[in-house]
Write an enzyme that holds these catalytic residues in place. Structure first.
Site, PDB file in Angstrom:
ATOM      1  N   GLY A 245       5.907  10.834   6.114  1.00  0.00           N
ATOM      2  CA  GLY A 245       6.914  11.526   6.244  1.00  0.00           C
ATOM      3  C   GLY A 245       7.167  12.366   4.879  1.00  0.00           C
ATOM      4  O   GLY A 245       8.062  13.186   4.912  1.00  0.00           O
TER       5      GLY A 245
ATOM      6  N   LEU B 277       3.123   5.809   2.162  1.00  0.00           N
ATOM      7  CA  LEU B 277       1.831   5.984   2.700  1.00  0.00           C
ATOM      8  C   LEU B 277       1.718   7.331   3.583  1.00  0.00           C
ATOM      9  O   LEU B 277       2.412   8.033   3.739  1.00  0.00           O
ATOM     10  CB  LEU B 277       1.798   4.916   3.874  1.00  0.00           C
ATOM     11  CG  LEU B 277       2.075   3.468   3.639  1.00  0.00           C
ATOM     12  CD1 LEU B 277       2.111   2.589   4.658  1.00  0.00           C
ATOM     13  CD2 LEU B 277       0.644   3.009   2.536  1.00  0.00           C
ATOM     14  N   SER B 278       0.255   7.542   3.629  1.00  0.00           N
ATOM     15  CA  SER B 278      -0.113   8.751   4.537  1.00  0.00           C
ATOM     16  C   SER B 278       0.588   8.627   5.818  1.00  0.00           C
ATOM     17  O   SER B 278       0.547   7.510   6.494  1.00  0.00           O
ATOM     18  CB  SER B 278      -1.480   8.827   4.648  1.00  0.00           C
ATOM     19  OG  SER B 278      -1.920   9.733   5.358  1.00  0.00           O
TER      20      SER B 278
ATOM     21  N   SER C  22       0.489   8.563  -4.128  1.00  0.00           N
ATOM     22  CA  SER C  22       0.583   7.963  -5.435  1.00  0.00           C
ATOM     23  C   SER C  22       0.999   6.482  -5.522  1.00  0.00           C
ATOM     24  O   SER C  22       2.230   5.844  -5.959  1.00  0.00           O
ATOM     25  CB  SER C  22       1.610   8.669  -6.580  1.00  0.00           C
ATOM     26  OG  SER C  22       2.941   8.813  -5.642  1.00  0.00           O
TER      27      SER C  22
END
Length: 201
Positions: free
Chosen positions: A40, A36-37, A109
């Protein structure tokens, strides 16, 4: 150009990928960081590249934001454009692997099919899927770019994890706990590379 234009012929290089790997002193591979955004990905990939550089490993880091300033500057965020974004990055990564580099990519992605597409292009044994698994609540609390705040306010549509799905890897080569210290995660990745005889230093 048509996909199978008969006038476009593949040119074989006189120097093979194996010879390039021998020159570098390590194997060429892609480490594909996904998550996820705010999970890290870029932070860990950057720290790993720095560690590898200190060991004399030839590397290059492809970052999701950076490629949209050049290679993919013509693409938006529709499903079709996101797929094309990953396809292009996969092609570039594959060329770099053939050059004998250890390539690190940091992209959300979100779809398994797109990650599988790149895996098949690069080839088994040269594609290492790195799942940076960080709970959504932690990613949202970090929110380094303020994107979750915009998504929650309805200012950003189709944001992964909020109103667009993220398909977590089912069999990644390595599954990292994104809540751990970056130094610990980098060590896990270095151990993996050594265990698979990708680097020897």
């Amino acid at each position: 150009m048509a996909l199978h234009d008969e006038n476009v012929v593949w040119h074989s290089h006189p120097v093979t990928p194996q010879q390039r790997e021998q020159h570098h002193g390590h194997r060429g591979v892609v480490l594909w960081f996904t998550g996820l955004s705010g999970s890290g990905k870029s932070t860990v990939a950057g720290a790993l590249e720095e560690a590898l550089h200190k060991l004399g490993v030839s590397t290059y880091l492809l970052d999701g934001d950076n490629v949209r300033h050049g290679l993919c500057s013509d693409l938006g965020f529709s499903d079709a454009d996101r797929k094309e974004n990953i396809r292009r990055v996969g092609e570039v990564a594959n060329l770099m692997v053939e050059a004998g580099l250890v390539v690190l990519t940091a992209f959300i992605s979100p779809h398994r099919a797109e990650r599988q597409m790149v895996r098949e292009r690069v080839g088994e044994g040269r594609f290492i899927e790195v799942f940076v698994d960080t709970p959504l609540a932690i990613c949202e609390a970090r929110d380094p770019k303020g994107l979750y705040k915009k998504a929650r306010a309805g200012e950003l549509r189709n944001f992964t994890g909020i109103d667009s799905v993220y398909e977590a890897p089912e069999s990644a080569e390595i599954h990292l706990n994104g809540e751990q210290l970056v130094t610990n995660l980098v060590q896990q990745l270095l151990d993996l590379l050594r265990q698979n005889d990708i680097i020897r230093s």
